[in-house]
Design an enzyme around this catalytic site. Structure first.
Site, PDB file in Angstrom:
ATOM      1  CB  ALA A   7      -1.416   0.131   1.273  1.00 14.11           C
ATOM      2  CB  CYS A   8       1.418   3.966  -1.835  1.00 21.10           C
ATOM      3  SG  CYS A   8       0.901   4.086  -3.400  1.00 21.10           S
ATOM      4  CB  SER A   9       0.349   7.553   0.497  1.00 23.34           C
ATOM      5  OG  SER A   9       0.849   9.069   0.072  1.00 23.34           O
ATOM      6  CB  THR A  14       5.442   3.876  -4.234  1.00 29.19           C
ATOM      7  OG1 THR A  14       4.011   4.372  -3.455  1.00 29.19           O
ATOM      8  CG2 THR A  14       5.978   5.341  -4.871  1.00 29.19           C
ATOM      9  CG  LEU A  40      -2.038   3.683   4.837  1.00 29.71           C
ATOM     10  CD1 LEU A  40      -1.244   1.508   4.172  1.00 29.71           C
ATOM     11  CD2 LEU A  40      -1.085   4.692   4.841  1.00 29.71           C
TER      12      LEU A  40
END
Length: 92
Positions: A7-9, A14, A40
């Site tokens: 998970a990324c923001s 990414t 996320l």
């Protein structure tokens, strides 16, 4: 078979990079896993199906599933340590 969430923001770029590197790591060590990427903010609804969560940012809270910070795959710093942690958690 293990399940890994990366998970990324934000926009998933990414998390896709990290997911590819984790996939290669696991294949190199003969660990079968399904790896999925998400934001996320989506981890809460997916956490119950995961054996491991890897984030590229700090998680909002504890998820009740082993969670690692995977920024090393992007920065190049402490990659071996992160790889060792992943393998330790998933080789069980």
């Amino acid at each position: 078979m293990k399940t890994v969430i990366v998970a990324c923001s934000g926009a998933l770029a990414t998390s896709m990079v990290v997911a590819r590197k984790v996939d290669t790591l696991l294949k190199d060590h003969n660990i079968s896993a399904v790896i999925s990427e998400c934001r996320l903010s989506e981890v809460d609804e997916k956490q119950h199906q995961a054996d491991l969560i890897i984030t590229t940012t700090h998680p909002y809270h504890a998820y009740g599933v082993p969670t690692l910070h995977g920024l090393s795959f992007l920065s190049g710093i402490d990659v071996k340590k992160t790889c060792d942690e992943i393998l330790s958690l998933l080789a069980k």
